[in-house]
Design an enzyme around this catalytic site. Structure first.
Site, mmCIF file in Angstrom:
data_model
loop_
_atom_site.group_PDB
_atom_site.id
_atom_site.type_symbol
_atom_site.label_atom_id
_atom_site.label_comp_id
_atom_site.label_asym_id
_atom_site.label_seq_id
_atom_site.Cartn_x
_atom_site.Cartn_y
_atom_site.Cartn_z
ATOM 1 N N GLU A 71 -5.208 -9.528 2.883
ATOM 2 C CA GLU A 71 -6.078 -9.329 4.043
ATOM 3 C C GLU A 71 -7.285 -10.263 4.081
ATOM 4 O O GLU A 71 -7.824 -10.539 5.161
ATOM 5 C CB GLU A 71 -6.543 -7.864 4.086
ATOM 6 C CG GLU A 71 -5.474 -6.868 4.491
ATOM 7 C CD GLU A 71 -4.564 -6.451 3.351
ATOM 8 O OE1 GLU A 71 -3.661 -5.633 3.574
ATOM 9 O OE2 GLU A 71 -4.746 -6.965 2.206
ATOM 10 N N GLU A 108 0.815 -1.210 0.000
ATOM 11 C CA GLU A 108 0.000 0.000 0.000
ATOM 12 C C GLU A 108 0.858 1.274 0.000
ATOM 13 O O GLU A 108 0.563 2.233 -0.717
ATOM 14 C CB GLU A 108 -0.950 -0.013 1.192
ATOM 15 C CG GLU A 108 -2.052 -1.062 1.042
ATOM 16 C CD GLU A 108 -2.963 -1.139 2.239
ATOM 17 O OE1 GLU A 108 -4.179 -1.000 2.065
ATOM 18 O OE2 GLU A 108 -2.445 -1.362 3.363
#
Length: 268
Positions: A142, A122
């Site tokens: 995730e 990210e």
């Protein structure tokens, strides 16, 4: 660590899992993740990274910022248990902290090798340029934890590679090799592992060769107009062009072009 020009510099006296190296002669700063072997990024580290990016953005010695890591992996992601222990207020700041490279006026390069997972991916996506080693593997895993990316990962990736590929990456927790990342367009260069540093150095020197004022202007323009209708983006581009038309750097660029010499940028 060199003193950073930021009122919160006292919070940065003991950096959590990374170092900052400023090379004034080369006009670059390196933020180096240093928590081997996987360079896990803790909750406090996220906030410190934001403060460091803000500080370097104000540092007149620095033209280009490089985010890299020691060892064979960039980062395997965040401290998983930290999510359970963090307060809702802290969690609500995650995306803001990780977006710090995008908010920097200066160009930011991420140099990735090995694992680049979760928050490591990210924060790399929030940089302006990503250079990958052939060993790089990108993932937003995730879903395996019953969660989704929380620091802008799926949103930034979707804007770069489209919804179908993003669903394939996020919903299946897929790992994307460096070469495939280059083929898909979210990496600007994929090089042999022993060439990652040289490729990064080359890009730093290339970016230093342009007007810092023009670079700051075009970065903000592109970021601000990314989701704008074409007509608005063109209008914004015209206003930015008009402002640069009166700058000393533009005059220097024109004069250097006609004199067939290297321009001496002043950043104003």
């Amino acid at each position: 660590m060199p003193k950073l020009n930021h009122p919160a510099h006292t919070l940065l006296e003991q950096l959590d899992g990374f170092d900052v190296i400023v090379d004034a002669e080369r006009e670059r700063a390196d933020i180096v993740l240093k928590r081997p072997p996987f360079n896990i990024i803790t909750m406090p580290e996220r906030e410190q990274l934001r403060l460091v990016f803000e500080s370097l953005d104000e540092d007149p010695r620095v033209r280009v910022i490089v985010l890299r890591a020691e060892g064979e992996h960039f980062s395997s992601g965040g401290d998983i248990r930290g999510f359970l222990e963090a307060t809702p207020e802290h969690v609500s700041r995650l995306a803001w902290n990780i977006a710090a490279p995008a908010r920097c006026a200066k160009p930011v390069i991420a140099a990735n090798r090995g694992y680049c997972f979760g928050v490591g991916f990210e924060i790399s996506l929030a940089c302006d340029f990503r250079i990958a080693s052939v060993t790089a593997q990108y993932a937003l895993p995730e879903q395996k934890l019953g969660q989704i990316p929380g620091s802008g990962g799926s949103a930034r990736l979707q804007s770069m590679i489209g919804i179908a590929r993003t669903k394939d990456v996020v919903m299946r927790s897929r790992r994307i090799p460096g070469q495939q990342a280059y083929d898909w367009g979210f990496v600007v260069e994929c090089v042999a592992d022993d060439q990652l540093e040289a490729a990064t150095d080359k890009l730093v020197d290339e970016l230093r060769g342009f007007s810092p004022l023009a670079q700051r202007t075009v970065k903000k323009l592109l970021n601000d107009s990314e989701d704008s209708p074409l007509s608005i983006a063109i209008e914004l581009e015209g206003h930015c062009y008009s402002r640069l038309r009166t700058s000393e750097d533009f005059r220097e660029g024109v004069e250097a072009f006609h004199a067939k010499r290297k321009p001496q940028w002043q950043g104003r």
